[in-house]
Design an enzyme around this catalytic site. Structure first.
Site, PDB file in Angstrom:
ATOM      1  N   ALA A 120     -11.450   5.037   2.615  1.00 32.31           N
ATOM      2  CA  ALA A 120     -12.867   4.692   2.499  1.00 32.31           C
ATOM      3  C   ALA A 120     -13.452   4.099   3.781  1.00 32.31           C
ATOM      4  O   ALA A 120     -14.471   3.416   3.735  1.00 32.31           O
ATOM      5  CB  ALA A 120     -13.066   3.738   1.326  1.00 32.31           C
ATOM      6  N   ASP A 136       0.850  -1.188   0.000  1.00 33.62           N
ATOM      7  CA  ASP A 136       0.000   0.000   0.000  1.00 33.62           C
ATOM      8  C   ASP A 136       0.895   1.251   0.000  1.00 33.62           C
ATOM      9  O   ASP A 136       1.838   1.348   0.794  1.00 33.62           O
ATOM     10  CB  ASP A 136      -0.875  -0.041   1.266  1.00 33.62           C
ATOM     11  N   ASN A 171     -10.210   0.567  -0.019  1.00 37.12           N
ATOM     12  CA  ASN A 171      -9.193   0.476   1.039  1.00 37.12           C
ATOM     13  C   ASN A 171      -9.750   0.891   2.391  1.00 37.12           C
ATOM     14  O   ASN A 171     -10.308   1.984   2.519  1.00 37.12           O
ATOM     15  CB  ASN A 171      -8.040   1.435   0.727  1.00 37.12           C
ATOM     16  N   GLY A 230      -7.625   8.387   7.287  1.00 41.40           N
ATOM     17  CA  GLY A 230      -7.736   8.638   8.711  1.00 41.40           C
ATOM     18  C   GLY A 230      -9.166   8.753   9.207  1.00 41.40           C
ATOM     19  O   GLY A 230     -10.129   8.497   8.487  1.00 41.40           O
TER      20      GLY A 230
HETATM   21  P1  13P Z   1      -8.892   4.796   5.797  1.00 39.16           P
HETATM   22  O1  13P Z   1      -7.995   5.650   6.631  1.00 39.16           O
HETATM   23  O2  13P Z   1     -10.144   5.513   5.422  1.00 39.16           O
HETATM   24  O3  13P Z   1      -9.190   3.493   6.442  1.00 39.16           O
HETATM   25  O4  13P Z   1      -8.125   4.506   4.400  1.00 39.16           O
HETATM   26  C1  13P Z   1      -7.124   3.527   4.320  1.00 39.16           C
HETATM   27  C2  13P Z   1      -6.350   3.581   3.049  1.00 39.16           C
HETATM   28  O5  13P Z   1      -6.693   4.234   2.079  1.00 39.16           O
HETATM   29  C3  13P Z   1      -5.113   2.788   3.000  1.00 39.16           C
HETATM   30  O6  13P Z   1      -4.414   2.967   1.807  1.00 39.16           O
HETATM   31  O1  G3H Z   2      -2.922   5.082   3.794  1.00 38.71           O
HETATM   32  C1  G3H Z   2      -2.300   4.748   4.802  1.00 38.71           C
HETATM   33  C2  G3H Z   2      -2.697   3.507   5.534  1.00 38.71           C
HETATM   34  O2  G3H Z   2      -3.798   3.747   6.370  1.00 38.71           O
HETATM   35  C3  G3H Z   2      -1.503   2.930   6.260  1.00 38.71           C
HETATM   36  O3  G3H Z   2      -1.104   3.710   7.349  1.00 38.71           O
HETATM   37  O4  G3H Z   2       1.360   4.139   7.138  1.00 38.71           O
HETATM   38  O5  G3H Z   2       0.236   4.117   9.388  1.00 38.71           O
HETATM   39  O6  G3H Z   2       0.571   1.988   8.118  1.00 38.71           O
HETATM   40  P1  G3H Z   2       0.349   3.477   8.036  1.00 38.71           P
HETATM   41 ZN    ZN Z   3      -4.508   4.916   0.985  1.00 39.41          ZN
END
Ligand code: 13P
Ligand code: G3H
Ligand code: ZN
Ligand code: NA
Length: 306
Positions: free
Chosen positions: A210, A81, A251, A178
């Site tokens: 999302a 990701d 996501n 977030g």
């Molecule tokens: P949320 O913070 O809405 O759960 O989104 C997660 C995300 O896009 C991870 O790539």
């Molecule tokens: O988009 C980010 C994801 O929610 C992952 O967050 O970098 O704290 O693992 P993180």
């Molecule tokens: Zn993301």
């Protein structure tokens, strides 16, 4: 076993549903997600950010996901990701990830095209699928923060996909990362999604940021010692509508974090004599499973997609 996202997106597009992409960094989150998908016979993407990978260890993570997938009996994609650069994408591909995101959304357009092409050229001969991003989501993505939201331009999306050969594209239509997504009313630009869908027929679109930010989970956190104020997510009906359209991957990270934290806080408060980590982590795992069951039923529509 681990699979790439090609087949799952094809079926999701045709079936008018989407695949959940859930962020994990530990055993309990992973098992909670996979157990829910087993119960619903649902395809799934397990994803890990750069910071999640450094938390868990890259080889540990790959082996853990492979083993849990086989033991629980759910094929899944293991996806990077928000890959920050070519080196990180390559490292994940070499370690056994079946899908990677290269996030060049903060770069100049031409630089985004170039870096995405570079990752696609490395990934495709290895049967690894690639996601890229165009447009900028307000909020924090890993360690990059943006105050302004830059909506994806449909004509640029067409040019980007044609020039890079990327397998799926994350777009900005108003979601953000977030727990604090909207100050006022929630609003998504479905007109942009519609235009992209008509200009790129059958092409899988990805929605980041999302999470719905379940107010009961926030309230439970706060009831048992938490302090989370003003949290707001994307309404479930909007996500369901996006799933029926070109969106094939949704996501979610924040909702899983909130549910796990709420369950562990509650368990700790109600069981002050308990100090076996399996008890409170197990409560967290059960909460993750419940959230994912709910997502499959109300947001994704991915039941029996395996
Ligand atoms: P949320 O913070 O809405 O759960 O989104 C997660 C995300 O896009 C991870 O790539
Ligand atoms: O988009 C980010 C994801 O929610 C992952 O967050 O970098 O704290 O693992 P993180
Ligand atoms: Zn993301
Ligand atoms: Na869809």
């Amino acid at each position: 076993a681990l699979v790439n996202t090609k087949e799952m997106f094809k079926k999701a597009y045709e079936g008018g549903y989407s695949i959940g992409a859930f962020n994990i960094s530990d055993l309990e989150q992973l098992q909670g997600v996979l157990e829910a998908c087993k119960e619903r016979n649902s395809a799934v993407i397990i994803q890990a950010s750069k910071s999640a990978i450094s938390y868990a260890g890259i080889d540990t993570l790959v082996k853990l996901v492979k083993a849990a997938s086989d033991e629980i009996g759910v094929d899944c994609a293991l996806h990077l990701d928000h890959g920050p650069n070519f080196e990180m994408a390559k490292k994940c591909i070499d370690a056994g990830f079946t899908s990677v995101m290269i996030d060049g959304s903060h770069l100049d357009y031409e630089e985004n095209v170039a870096i995405t092409k570079q990752v696609v050229e490395y990934a495709h001969p290895k049967n690894v699928t690639v996601e890229a991003e165009l447009g900028v989501l307000a909020g924090t993505e890993d360690d990059v923060t943006s105050d302004v939201h830059k909506y994806t331009e449909p004509d640029q999306a067409v040019d980007f996909v044609n020039r890079t050969g990327v397998d799926s594209l994350a777009i900005a239509i108003g979601t953000s990362h977030g727990a604090f997504k909207f100050k006022g009313e929630a609003k998504l630009r479905f007109d942009i999604l519609e235009e992209i869908q008509s200009k790129l027929p059958n092409y899988p679109i990805v929605l980041h940021g999302a999470s719905a930010v379940d107010q009961d989970a926030v309230a439970t956190c706060n009831k048992f010692g938490g302090d989370i104020a003003g949290a707001k997510g994307v309404p479930v009906e909007m996500l369901r509508k996006a799933s029926e359209m070109a969106v094939c991957k949704i996501n979610m990270d924040t909702d899983l974090r909130l549910a796990m934290t709420a369950a562990i806080r509650k368990f700790m408060a109600e069981n002050p004599k308990e100090f076996d980590p399996r008890k409170y982590l197990g409560a967290g795992r059960d909460a993750i499973k419940d959230v994912v069951l709910g997502k499959i039923d109300t947001v994704l529509g991915s039941k029996d997609s395996l």
